[in-house]
Design an enzyme around this catalytic site. Structure first.
Site, PDB file in Angstrom:
ATOM      1  N   LYS A  71      31.605  33.053  26.998  1.00 21.89           N
ATOM      2  CA  LYS A  71      30.157  33.345  28.040  1.00 21.89           C
ATOM      3  C   LYS A  71      31.437  34.427  28.036  1.00 21.89           C
ATOM      4  CE  LYS A  71      28.663  34.206  31.400  1.00 21.89           C
ATOM      5  NZ  LYS A  71      28.079  36.815  31.118  1.00 21.89           N
TER       6      LYS A  71
ATOM      7  N   GLU B 258      40.268  29.844  37.528  1.00 21.75           N
ATOM      8  CA  GLU B 258      41.111  31.024  38.363  1.00 21.75           C
ATOM      9  C   GLU B 258      40.708  31.990  38.938  1.00 21.75           C
ATOM     10  OE1 GLU B 258      43.042  33.822  38.071  1.00 21.75           O
ATOM     11  OE2 GLU B 258      43.698  34.753  35.969  1.00 21.75           O
TER      12      GLU B 258
ATOM     13  N   CYS C  22      43.465  40.203  39.244  1.00 26.67           N
ATOM     14  CA  CYS C  22      43.581  39.229  39.906  1.00 26.67           C
ATOM     15  C   CYS C  22      45.519  38.653  40.533  1.00 26.67           C
ATOM     16  CB  CYS C  22      43.038  37.226  39.359  1.00 26.67           C
ATOM     17  SG  CYS C  22      43.740  37.084  37.337  1.00 26.67           S
TER      18      CYS C  22
ATOM     19  N   GLU D 169      40.120  40.200  48.849  1.00 22.37           N
ATOM     20  CA  GLU D 169      40.756  40.700  47.072  1.00 22.37           C
ATOM     21  C   GLU D 169      38.972  42.752  46.278  1.00 22.37           C
ATOM     22  OE1 GLU D 169      39.540  39.464  43.972  1.00 22.37           O
ATOM     23  OE2 GLU D 169      41.079  39.344  42.915  1.00 22.37           O
TER      24      GLU D 169
HETATM   25  P1  NDP Z   1      31.698  36.431  38.927  1.00 20.78           P
HETATM   26  O1  NDP Z   1      33.086  35.281  39.693  1.00 20.78           O
HETATM   27  O2  NDP Z   1      30.344  36.343  39.637  1.00 20.78           O
HETATM   28  O3  NDP Z   1      31.879  36.746  37.083  1.00 20.78           O
HETATM   29  C1  NDP Z   1      32.609  36.113  36.298  1.00 20.78           C
HETATM   30  C2  NDP Z   1      31.842  35.447  34.815  1.00 20.78           C
HETATM   31  O4  NDP Z   1      31.252  34.517  35.796  1.00 20.78           O
HETATM   32  C3  NDP Z   1      30.717  36.335  34.269  1.00 20.78           C
HETATM   33  O5  NDP Z   1      30.759  35.598  32.998  1.00 20.78           O
HETATM   34  C4  NDP Z   1      29.843  35.697  35.518  1.00 20.78           C
HETATM   35  O6  NDP Z   1      28.579  36.374  34.325  1.00 20.78           O
HETATM   36  C5  NDP Z   1      30.088  34.470  35.291  1.00 20.78           C
HETATM   37  N1  NDP Z   1      28.829  34.482  36.054  1.00 20.78           N
HETATM   38  C6  NDP Z   1      28.195  34.532  37.055  1.00 20.78           C
HETATM   39  N2  NDP Z   1      27.127  33.643  37.797  1.00 20.78           N
HETATM   40  C7  NDP Z   1      27.777  32.355  37.182  1.00 20.78           C
HETATM   41  C8  NDP Z   1      27.399  31.456  37.507  1.00 20.78           C
HETATM   42  N3  NDP Z   1      26.244  30.974  38.443  1.00 20.78           N
HETATM   43  N4  NDP Z   1      27.533  30.230  36.335  1.00 20.78           N
HETATM   44  C9  NDP Z   1      28.535  30.732  36.010  1.00 20.78           C
HETATM   45  N5  NDP Z   1      28.799  31.938  35.701  1.00 20.78           N
HETATM   46  C10 NDP Z   1      29.046  32.948  36.114  1.00 20.78           C
HETATM   47  O7  NDP Z   1      32.220  37.995  39.309  1.00 20.78           O
HETATM   48  P2  NDP Z   1      32.062  39.194  39.354  1.00 20.78           P
HETATM   49  O8  NDP Z   1      32.130  40.143  37.885  1.00 20.78           O
HETATM   50  O9  NDP Z   1      31.373  39.747  40.095  1.00 20.78           O
HETATM   51  O10 NDP Z   1      33.326  40.272  40.623  1.00 20.78           O
HETATM   52  C11 NDP Z   1      33.035  40.271  41.685  1.00 20.78           C
HETATM   53  C12 NDP Z   1      34.587  40.054  42.168  1.00 20.78           C
HETATM   54  O11 NDP Z   1      34.998  39.117  42.125  1.00 20.78           O
HETATM   55  C13 NDP Z   1      35.404  40.753  41.910  1.00 20.78           C
HETATM   56  O12 NDP Z   1      34.893  41.903  42.433  1.00 20.78           O
HETATM   57  C14 NDP Z   1      36.849  40.665  41.935  1.00 20.78           C
HETATM   58  O13 NDP Z   1      37.082  40.342  43.615  1.00 20.78           O
HETATM   59  C15 NDP Z   1      36.646  38.966  41.741  1.00 20.78           C
HETATM   60  N6  NDP Z   1      36.849  38.887  40.340  1.00 20.78           N
HETATM   61  C16 NDP Z   1      38.080  38.516  40.111  1.00 20.78           C
HETATM   62  C17 NDP Z   1      38.417  37.952  38.686  1.00 20.78           C
HETATM   63  C18 NDP Z   1      39.660  36.697  38.499  1.00 20.78           C
HETATM   64  O14 NDP Z   1      40.338  37.204  37.434  1.00 20.78           O
HETATM   65  N7  NDP Z   1      40.510  35.932  39.069  1.00 20.78           N
HETATM   66  C19 NDP Z   1      37.866  38.014  37.544  1.00 20.78           C
HETATM   67  C20 NDP Z   1      36.220  39.069  38.083  1.00 20.78           C
HETATM   68  C21 NDP Z   1      36.509  38.997  39.180  1.00 20.78           C
HETATM   69  P3  NDP Z   1      27.884  37.924  34.883  1.00 20.78           P
HETATM   70  O15 NDP Z   1      28.967  38.561  33.989  1.00 20.78           O
HETATM   71  O16 NDP Z   1      27.075  38.156  33.697  1.00 20.78           O
HETATM   72  O17 NDP Z   1      27.691  38.192  35.422  1.00 20.78           O
END
Ligand code: NDP
Length: 471
Positions: A164, A239, A273, A366
């Site tokens: 996904k 992660e 990250c 973050e």
């Molecule tokens: P999310 O954690 O919400 O999204 C990561 C993935 O999870 C996306 O594919 C998202 O889908 C999916 N997702 C969202 N909600 C659910 C759920 N309830 N169940 C299962 N999967 C889900 O990150 P955001 O994009 O909202 O980013 C927000 C913040 O998170 C960033 O500003 C950053 O601080 C942090 N982040 C950290 C990352 C890392 O590498 N550790 C990577 C990305 C973000 P969809 O795109 O459709 O929402």
């Protein structure tokens, strides 16, 4: 298994925008809850045949997939640059990294070695059995590489994968699914289901036919995913975020530490990250370090991602731009900033902040953008205390010429990936993952394929049969 969605939403589409110029680059239809329910049995069927292949045949299939990715590097890179705004040089590295991760794990099928354990009355052996179908939930910051850290070892261990991608950045994952098929992987083995996290992600987590979830993203969503997995007693790797420290001691090569510090946090516009977004500098060299760092920050080349000289591109979306910009409120003490283009696009200049307190939200959150804080510390113990003053523990750097100090400080910092006199975090051949709220489990490295298996223990009796020796 085919239970209808409680709130079955109608299919919708996402309009994708190039972050560098805000032009619309296409639309992608969302997968529905029912679409996930149709994909899982396809994956289950494909997995049975895949796991039954001889290990050398599975290895060869992964090498063919790697070769097909290699042939597609330029196309994948161009697509990633358009969809995610990554500088083209970086996108090329990312696409090549997928090839390398596949090549590395193509050696795994023939090395899924169990144990033979001494026991009385027979022999005892273990088998590493594939889990079955693996759900891989990918964020938008590194759409290609992070997906590959899940799918390559999972496939090598004999599983099928359902990916996904993040809603904003699905294009390269969709293309990879095409490349997988073209390279000869069986239909259903490598599926990509674009759509909403609240639909596709949640259904993968809840679906009884999915045996393990690999999630990368925010700590808050990771907590939800973990709770969903717990409700289904499902294995999960998380992660999550980071707020890593770059610790600079007075005895370090200060020029090198200052010249490289911007690249440890501004790469991928800070949407990383592993970004070393808290610089901690020993107080005796604090002012000198800032003097040395200022030209380095101003020298970061921020511009059109398609330009080969560009080092930093735009932020991924307007929503994310607004979030990052909120950290530059009236209270923020800006030391200095780099430059960024004006006009359309989600451009944010590299920014160095001098926080007034350790509780400042720029120090604790973050930010996931090109914003770094610089704080001072007194001595080794204080440096470790500050570095550990975070709910996260993903990566970090230590700059010193004293080897003993380097080892004491790396052992003292609660973080999964540290580097000394460098900012290296990710190599496909070494384990990667976080302490504390940065995650659970490890990806990459020699043990990653085994993490996609269940250990089966088999005892075989060597007792003589009761009829043996009787006429
Ligand atoms: P999310 O954690 O919400 O999204 C990561 C993935 O999870 C996306 O594919 C998202 O889908 C999916 N997702 C969202 N909600 C659910 C759920 N309830 N169940 C299962 N999967 C889900 O990150 P955001 O994009 O909202 O980013 C927000 C913040 O998170 C960033 O500003 C950053 O601080 C942090 N982040 C950290 C990352 C890392 O590498 N550790 C990577 C990305 C973000 P969809 O795109 O459709 O929402």
């Amino acid at each position: 298994m085919t239970a209808p969605a409680p709130t079955a939403p109608a299919p919708t589409v996402t309009t994708l925008v190039n972050p560098a110029d805000e032009t619309v680059i296409g639309t992608v239809e969302h997968t529905t809850w029912e679409g996930v329910d149709e994909a899982v049995p396809r994956a289950t069927m494909a997995q049975v045949g895949w796991a039954a292949l001889a290990p050398a045949e599975r290895a060869a299939a992964l090498r063919r997939f790697a070769a097909a990715v290699d042939a597609a590097v330029e196309g994948l890179a161009a697509l990633e640059t358009r969809n995610s705004g990554h500088p083209l040089t970086q996108s090329r590295w990312e696409a090549s990294h997928v090839r390398d991760v596949l090549t590395y794990y193509s050696a795994a099928p023939e090395r899924m070695i169990g144990q033979q354990i001494p026991v009385a009355g027979g022999i005892d052996v273990t088998f590493l059995e594939p889990i079955g179908v693996i759900g891989i939930i990918v964020p938008w910051n590194f759409p290609l590489t992070i997906a590959s850290w899940g799918f390559a070892p999972a496939l090598a261990a004999g599983n099928a994968v359902i990916i996904k991608p993040a809603e904003w950045t699905p294009l390269t994952a969709i293309r990879l699914a095409g490349i997988a098929l073209e390279s000869g992987l069986p239909a259903g083995l490598f599926q990509v289901l674009p759509g909403r996290g609240s639909v596709v992600g949640e259904r993968l987590v809840a679906h009884p036919g999915v045996g393990k979830i690999v999630f990368t993203g925010s700590t808050e969503t990771g907590q939800k995913v973990m709770a969903g997995c717990a409700a289904n007693v499902k294995a999960v790797t998380l992660e999550l975020g980071g707020k890593s420290a770059n610790v600079v001691f007075a005895d370090s090569d200060l020029e090198l530490a200052a010249a490289t510090a911007p690249y440890a946090v501004f790469e991928n516009a800070g949407q990383d990250c592993c970004a070393r977004s808290r610089i901690l500098v020993q107080e005796s060299v604090f002012d000198r370090f800032l003097e040395l760092m200022e030209p380095a920050v101003k020298g970061v080349v921020v511009g059109a991602p398609t330009d080969e000289a560009t080092e930093m591109g735009p932020l991924v979306s307007k929503a994310h731009f607004d979030k990052v910009a909120s950290y530059l409120d009236d209270d923020a003490r800006i030391a200095f900033r780099g430059t960024a283009p004006s006009g359309p696009g989600f451009w944010f200049a590299p920014t160095v902040l001098l926080p007034t307190s350790a509780d400042d939200r720029a120090v604790t959150d973050e930010i996931f953008g090109p914003v770094v804080t610089v704080q001072s510390f007194r001595d080794e113990a204080h440096a470790i205390e500050l570095a550990n003053a975070s709910r996260y523990g993903l990566s970090g750097s230590i700059w010193t010429r004293d080897l003993g100090r380097a080892l004491r400080v790396t052992r003292g910092i609660a973080s999964g990936n540290l580097s000394v006199n460098s900012h290296s975090s990710v190599r496909y051949s070494t384990p990667f993952g976080g302490f504390k709220q940065s995650g659970i489990g490890r990806e990459l490295g020699p043990d990653a394929a085994a993490a996609f298996t269940e250990t089966k223990n088999v005892f075989i009796s060597t007792a003589a049969s009761s009829t043996e020796g009787t006429p």
